[in-house]
Scaffold this active site. Structure first.
Site, PDB file in Angstrom:
ATOM      1  N   LYS A   1       0.838  -1.203   0.000  1.00  0.00           N
ATOM      2  CA  LYS A   1       0.000   0.000   0.000  1.00  0.00           C
ATOM      3  C   LYS A   1       0.873   1.254   0.000  1.00  0.00           C
ATOM      4  O   LYS A   1       0.552   2.253  -0.657  1.00  0.00           O
ATOM      5  CB  LYS A   1      -0.932   0.001   1.215  1.00  0.00           C
ATOM      6  CG  LYS A   1      -1.841   1.251   1.328  1.00  0.00           C
ATOM      7  CD  LYS A   1      -2.843   1.368   0.191  1.00  0.00           C
ATOM      8  CE  LYS A   1      -3.561   2.709   0.171  1.00  0.00           C
ATOM      9  NZ  LYS A   1      -4.638   2.854   1.147  1.00  0.00           N
TER      10      LYS A   1
ATOM     11  N   LYS B   1      -0.055  11.512   5.420  1.00  0.00           N
ATOM     12  CA  LYS B   1       0.229  10.452   6.401  1.00  0.00           C
ATOM     13  C   LYS B   1       0.790   9.213   5.690  1.00  0.00           C
ATOM     14  O   LYS B   1       1.803   8.637   6.100  1.00  0.00           O
ATOM     15  CB  LYS B   1      -1.083  10.116   7.121  1.00  0.00           C
ATOM     16  CG  LYS B   1      -0.996   9.092   8.212  1.00  0.00           C
ATOM     17  CD  LYS B   1      -1.657   7.756   7.898  1.00  0.00           C
ATOM     18  CE  LYS B   1      -3.006   7.752   7.251  1.00  0.00           C
ATOM     19  NZ  LYS B   1      -3.464   6.391   6.872  1.00  0.00           N
TER      20      LYS B   1
END
Lengths: 319, 319
Positions: B179, B247
């Site tokens: 990811k 983030k």
């Protein structure tokens, strides 16, 4: 239609063969003889540039750079082996002939060529292509065309046999601007793929499974699909050479400077490509951008073969 | 199957509804009540976290960040309004329960959560997703899973109703590494698209024709297809917020640092996103990366609306 075709390289050769297959009478020329011989073996005709120019309804150019286009069209002042001054084909083109320039060159070079040809009654469309060697071989290139509506409509017919998609994007030079944007996207997408893959290779994840699932989400791209396997296999044979992509990125940065737009990522990518050329990798496929990321961190370098500079380039592999 | 589902936000809500539609008994929880009410109206059940945990065969988490996952699972030391110490759901999960964590968090947070749950006999698979809100709504998310073969096989069944593709990419934490690579690719592809579009908008080419032809060549990508129209329309409503992408990029840079790989482009993109957050754009879609390129050169800023900071953000338009 009788079509002259100058530039039978990695891209030009398969494009010209598609014109032959479509039933056109195609007269090819290339600086090096073997490319011409291969084209004739594939059903094409051959002629010297002036004869080719004098007898063609349309002239397709697929040349490496702007100076090549200017030399072919207008002569470069050099002297032929026979001793006569080399001139360009423009003097031999009949008025009304359509020049379809599929080379990737600066927009202002395209505009200048169009103006010089226009004074001779010759029409010009800039029609750079995207899709790489595989797109040229498959006849599925994306063709981005700049010119008048009439000229582009005529050019549509010429490029159709090797085009998967075409677009009229504006006046002369606009095709080159869109191609510049294309090269920004392609180089940027390859560079971030190089980063993502370099990270994954150091973490021990299943790379084949990772690539498959990445291709199913928002990260999916033609570059991921075509270049990731080359990077993983260490197959950096062109394809599209870093030398040429560097030229294209400089065209894009020049266009951006004139437009007043700073391109921070493209600037960095261009410097990475410059570094790769300095390291002797300019004749490798642009997938070799992965080597820039690897060298930066002292990692084993993808590809493994001895590079064009003669320097060893590390070992291939997935780890 | 009875499935607990914590986190009914932009992504979680449509994912949970797909589980309901697939015939599962789905018990939802969310920090804010309206999301729970909407889920119940869509056929879901509601329960407090401990009851939800104690009665579920599997627990799906779709939370914003690692600390949220740790707080939900293990408690965060805070005190409930009722006066009792808030604890986590882990103490209420039955041994053998499968936690399928679809949040995007650091790989080491996933590994630590798996270890802590493992001591209680609870199974854990990290299963972050890609595809954005549209993929969640369509049920076509790419799900990248890390865990043991048995646990991932069991998780396959849980995620199937909202997945377009799944992959088992390695042990626990591997899903998060893939990811991270995904987010590197997506942010990088958006950033170079922002550069290419900003250039084209300043040159007067036909943008719709340009986008169509760019999508037919090597520059084609899911990002080009989904984000270019948003940039041109000035539609920067999320979608996926820059705050969250920041983030995720920091997770990727952290993973790269541990792996010993410098990521020059991702570093730059992360700083551009940081700048956008500082300018008050953190709650906009990541397509707002185009504003970073525009502000850099003092161009009119895409979107036009008054930003979250209250500062005016220029006018929309095509250049």
């Amino acid at each position: 239609m009788r079509i002259g075709f100058i530039g039978l390289g990695i891209m030009g050769a398969p494009m010209a063969r598609h014109l032959v297959a479509a039933g056109h009478e195609v007269v090819g020329h290339n600086r090096s003889a073997p490319a011409v011989e291969a084209f004739v073996a594939a059903g094409g005709l051959a002629a010297a540039p002036d004869e080719l120019a004098a007898t063609s309804d349309a002239l397709v150019l697929v040349l490496p750079d702007g100076p090549d286009v200017e030399a072919v069209l207008f002569g470069d002042g050099s002297v032929d082996p026979g001793g006569t001054a080399a001139d360009g084909v423009a003097d031999h083109l009949r008025p009304g002939t359509l020049v379809v320039d599929c080379s990737t060159i600066a927009p202002e070079t395209a505009r200048s060529a169009a103006a010089r040809l226009g004074r001779r009654g010759v029409r010009y469309v800039d029609a750079p292509v995207s899709g790489g060697e595989s797109g040229a071989v498959a006849g599925t290139l994306a063709v981005m065309m700049g010119g008048t509506a009439d000229d582009v409509a005529a050019a549509e017919e010429v490029v159709a046999p090797f085009a998967g998609s075409t677009a009229h994007v504006g006046p002369v030079g606009s095709g080159q601007l869109v191609k510049a944007a294309n090269q920004v996207l392609v180089a940027g997408n390859i560079a971030v793929l190089a980063e993502a893959l370099s990270l994954l290779r150091r973490t021990g994840v299943d790379l084949d499974a990772a690539l498959a699932v990445l291709g199913g989400g928002l990260a999916a791209s033609r570059v991921l699909e075509l270049k990731a396997p080359k990077m993983l296999a260490g197959d950096l044979a062109p394809g599209f050479r870093l030398d040429l992509h560097h030229k294209d990125l400089k065209i894009a940065l020049g266009a951006a400077e004139r437009a007043g737009v700073g391109l921070p990522l493209t600037g960095t990518v261009t410097q990475l490509v410059l570094g790769l050329r300095a390291a002797g990798d300019g004749s490798l496929d642009h997938a070799a951008l992965v080597r820039a990321i690897e060298r930066l961190s002292g990692l084993p370098v993808t590809g493994g073969a001895v590079g064009p500079s003669g320097a060893p380039h590390g070992t291939p592999g997935r780890g």
